[in-house]
Design a protein around this motif. Structure first.
Motif, PDB file in Angstrom:
ATOM      1  N   LEU A 182       0.803  -1.163   0.023  1.00 36.54           N
ATOM      2  CA  LEU A 182       0.095  -0.051   0.032  1.00 36.54           C
ATOM      3  C   LEU A 182       0.846   1.031   0.014  1.00 36.54           C
ATOM      4  CD1 LEU A 182      -2.704  -0.925   2.478  1.00 36.54           C
ATOM      5  CD2 LEU A 182      -3.142  -0.446   0.014  1.00 36.54           C
ATOM      6  N   GLY A 183       2.144   1.014   0.427  1.00 39.00           N
ATOM      7  CA  GLY A 183       3.108   2.257   0.197  1.00 39.00           C
ATOM      8  C   GLY A 183       4.018   2.266  -0.874  1.00 39.00           C
ATOM      9  N   ARG A 184       5.236   1.901  -0.538  1.00 38.84           N
ATOM     10  CA  ARG A 184       6.163   2.151  -1.353  1.00 38.84           C
ATOM     11  C   ARG A 184       5.819   1.224  -2.890  1.00 38.84           C
ATOM     12  NH1 ARG A 184      11.911   0.858  -1.632  1.00 38.84           N
ATOM     13  NH2 ARG A 184      12.660   1.433  -3.410  1.00 38.84           N
ATOM     14  N   LYS A 185       5.530   0.058  -2.826  1.00 37.52           N
ATOM     15  CA  LYS A 185       5.341  -0.625  -4.124  1.00 37.52           C
ATOM     16  C   LYS A 185       4.069   0.286  -4.974  1.00 37.52           C
ATOM     17  CE  LYS A 185       5.822  -5.539  -4.615  1.00 37.52           C
ATOM     18  NZ  LYS A 185       5.397  -6.735  -4.464  1.00 37.52           N
ATOM     19  N   LEU A 186       3.145   0.723  -4.237  1.00 38.29           N
ATOM     20  CA  LEU A 186       2.114   1.448  -5.185  1.00 38.29           C
ATOM     21  C   LEU A 186       2.419   2.677  -5.684  1.00 38.29           C
ATOM     22  CD1 LEU A 186      -0.965   1.727  -5.781  1.00 38.29           C
ATOM     23  CD2 LEU A 186      -1.091   2.998  -3.542  1.00 38.29           C
ATOM     24  N   LEU A 187       3.568   3.535  -5.072  1.00 41.36           N
ATOM     25  CA  LEU A 187       3.893   4.703  -5.304  1.00 41.36           C
ATOM     26  C   LEU A 187       5.027   4.388  -6.711  1.00 41.36           C
ATOM     27  CD1 LEU A 187       4.548   6.637  -2.214  1.00 41.36           C
ATOM     28  CD2 LEU A 187       2.642   7.005  -3.768  1.00 41.36           C
ATOM     29  N   ASP A 188       5.552   3.441  -6.504  1.00 38.51           N
ATOM     30  CA  ASP A 188       6.554   2.955  -7.626  1.00 38.51           C
ATOM     31  C   ASP A 188       5.743   2.605  -8.823  1.00 38.51           C
ATOM     32  OD1 ASP A 188       8.783   3.480  -6.145  1.00 38.51           O
ATOM     33  OD2 ASP A 188       9.409   1.425  -5.775  1.00 38.51           O
ATOM     34  N   TYR A 189       4.827   1.738  -8.732  1.00 34.64           N
ATOM     35  CA  TYR A 189       3.986   1.342  -9.735  1.00 34.64           C
ATOM     36  C   TYR A 189       3.225   2.492 -10.440  1.00 34.64           C
ATOM     37  CZ  TYR A 189       4.331  -3.646  -8.169  1.00 34.64           C
ATOM     38  OH  TYR A 189       4.542  -4.767  -7.906  1.00 34.64           O
ATOM     39  N   GLN A 190       2.818   3.429  -9.834  1.00 41.15           N
ATOM     40  CA  GLN A 190       2.386   4.752 -10.281  1.00 41.15           C
ATOM     41  C   GLN A 190       3.395   5.607 -10.947  1.00 41.15           C
ATOM     42  OE1 GLN A 190       0.553   6.303  -6.550  1.00 41.15           O
ATOM     43  NE2 GLN A 190      -1.663   5.461  -7.078  1.00 41.15           N
ATOM     44  N   SER A 191       4.681   5.306 -10.795  1.00 45.81           N
ATOM     45  CA  SER A 191       5.566   6.269 -11.343  1.00 45.81           C
ATOM     46  C   SER A 191       5.855   5.814 -12.826  1.00 45.81           C
ATOM     47  CB  SER A 191       6.862   6.345 -10.518  1.00 45.81           C
ATOM     48  OG  SER A 191       7.524   4.872 -10.520  1.00 45.81           O
ATOM     49  N   LEU A 192       5.316   4.596 -13.185  1.00 44.22           N
ATOM     50  CA  LEU A 192       5.554   3.883 -14.548  1.00 44.22           C
ATOM     51  C   LEU A 192       4.423   4.197 -15.629  1.00 44.22           C
ATOM     52  CD1 LEU A 192       6.539   0.495 -13.205  1.00 44.22           C
ATOM     53  CD2 LEU A 192       8.104   2.193 -14.175  1.00 44.22           C
ATOM     54  N   PRO A 193       4.915   5.142 -16.484  1.00 45.54           N
ATOM     55  CA  PRO A 193       3.694   5.745 -17.474  1.00 45.54           C
ATOM     56  C   PRO A 193       2.877   4.587 -18.228  1.00 45.54           C
ATOM     57  CG  PRO A 193       5.839   6.623 -17.739  1.00 45.54           C
ATOM     58  CD  PRO A 193       6.153   5.640 -16.812  1.00 45.54           C
ATOM     59  N   ALA A 194       3.472   3.477 -18.236  1.00 44.00           N
ATOM     60  CA  ALA A 194       2.736   2.271 -18.937  1.00 44.00           C
ATOM     61  C   ALA A 194       1.652   1.885 -17.769  1.00 44.00           C
ATOM     62  CB  ALA A 194       3.488   1.147 -19.223  1.00 44.00           C
ATOM     63  N   VAL A 195       1.821   1.924 -16.804  1.00 46.27           N
ATOM     64  CA  VAL A 195       0.667   1.377 -15.886  1.00 46.27           C
ATOM     65  C   VAL A 195      -0.477   2.494 -15.649  1.00 46.27           C
ATOM     66  CG1 VAL A 195       0.163   0.704 -13.395  1.00 46.27           C
ATOM     67  CG2 VAL A 195       2.386   0.083 -14.427  1.00 46.27           C
ATOM     68  N   GLN A 196      -1.341   1.613 -16.094  1.00 46.14           N
ATOM     69  CA  GLN A 196      -2.740   2.571 -16.251  1.00 46.14           C
ATOM     70  C   GLN A 196      -3.904   2.013 -15.023  1.00 46.14           C
ATOM     71  OE1 GLN A 196      -3.217   5.021 -18.565  1.00 46.14           O
ATOM     72  NE2 GLN A 196      -1.156   4.604 -18.714  1.00 46.14           N
ATOM     73  N   GLU A 197      -3.648   0.957 -14.341  1.00 47.17           N
ATOM     74  CA  GLU A 197      -4.560   0.449 -13.445  1.00 47.17           C
ATOM     75  C   GLU A 197      -3.895  -0.487 -12.606  1.00 47.17           C
ATOM     76  OE1 GLU A 197      -8.995  -1.967 -13.905  1.00 47.17           O
ATOM     77  OE2 GLU A 197      -7.615  -1.396 -15.664  1.00 47.17           O
ATOM     78  N   ILE A 198      -4.316  -0.407 -11.185  1.00 48.84           N
ATOM     79  CA  ILE A 198      -3.475  -0.807 -10.022  1.00 48.84           C
ATOM     80  C   ILE A 198      -4.878  -1.592  -9.230  1.00 48.84           C
ATOM     81  CG2 ILE A 198      -1.962  -1.178  -8.206  1.00 48.84           C
ATOM     82  CD1 ILE A 198      -0.776   1.389  -9.499  1.00 48.84           C
TER      83      ILE A 198
END
Length: 180
Positions: free
Chosen positions: A113-129
C-alpha cells in the motif's frame, strides 16, 4: 542473503544472481529481499484474478496475463507483482504492464500500500492497479486519468469497471472459494 557490506546489485545483476535455493526475491534499492510464499486465500485470489483477466482478454491479442511477473522500477529496484496484464508484443522481460494486481497479505500490506504502489504509479505504462485484501472483502482500485490517479474502494459483493479489461469485475468472483 547477501552480506550488507557488499555493493548493491543492479537489476541486471539480480536477474543473473542465484542463491542456490527456491526462495523468491525482490530487489529493493540493490538489496535482494526474500519473499514469503503465498498462503491461504492469497493464492486462491491470485488464481481467480488470473482467470478473470484471461477470460476477458483471450480475444484481444497481444494482451496476456502473467503471474509473479517482475516489474523494473529503476536500475536497482525490481518488484514481483502477483499478476500483471501486458498489452504489448514485447517479451515479458521488456514489456511493462498496463494493469498490476497485488494481493495484500498481513506481511506485505504496508509495503504494497506504500512504496510498491507509489513505484507502480511512477511507471507511465501502468494504467490501473488493483490492491486486493486477503483477509476481508476489500479491493482498492487505482486508475490513471491523464496525469492524476483516481482511487475507489470496493467492498462486499460490489463490482468494479476495469478500463484495461473493458468490463466489469465482481468481487464475488475474485473471492470465490477463498473462504471470505
Amino acid at each position: 542473503m547477501r552480506d550488507s557490506a557488499e555493493k548493491p546489485m543492479t537489476v541486471d545483476e539480480f536477474m543473473r544472481w542465484d542463491d542456490g535455493t527456491d526462495t523468491r526475491y525482490e530487489l529493493d534499492e540493490g538489496v535482494p529481499m526474500a519473499m514469503a510464499p503465498p498462503a491461504g486465500p492469497h493464492s486462491v485470489i491470485v488464481a481467480n484474478a488470473t482467470g478473470i483477466c484471461w477470460s476477458q482478454l483471450r480475444e484481444r491479442s497481444p494482451c496476456r496475463t502473467a503471474n509473479e511477473v517482475g516489474v523494473r522500477i529503476s536500475a536497482r529496484t525490481y518488484w514481483q507483482a502477483d499478476l500483471a496484464v501486458i498489452c504489448s508484443s514485447l517479451d515479458l522481460e521488456e514489456a511493462l504492464p498496463s494493469l498490476i494486481v497485488e494481493v495484500l497479505s498481513p506481511s506485505t500490506r504496508t509495503h504494497d500500500l506504500g512504496r510498491k504502489l507509489l513505484d507502480y504509479q511512477s511507471l507511465p505504462a501502468v494504467q490501473e492497479i488493483w490492491l486486493i485484501d486477503s483477509e476481508c472483502r476489500w479491493l482498492q482500485h487505482w486508475r490513471r486519468e491523464g496525469d492524476h490517479w483516481r482511487v475507489q474502494d470496493f467492498v462486499g459483493s460490489s463490482s468494479l469497471t476495469s478500463p484495461t479489461l473493458e468490463g466489469e469485475v465482481a468481487l464475488d468472483e475474485l473471492y470465490r472459494n477463498s473462504g471470505l
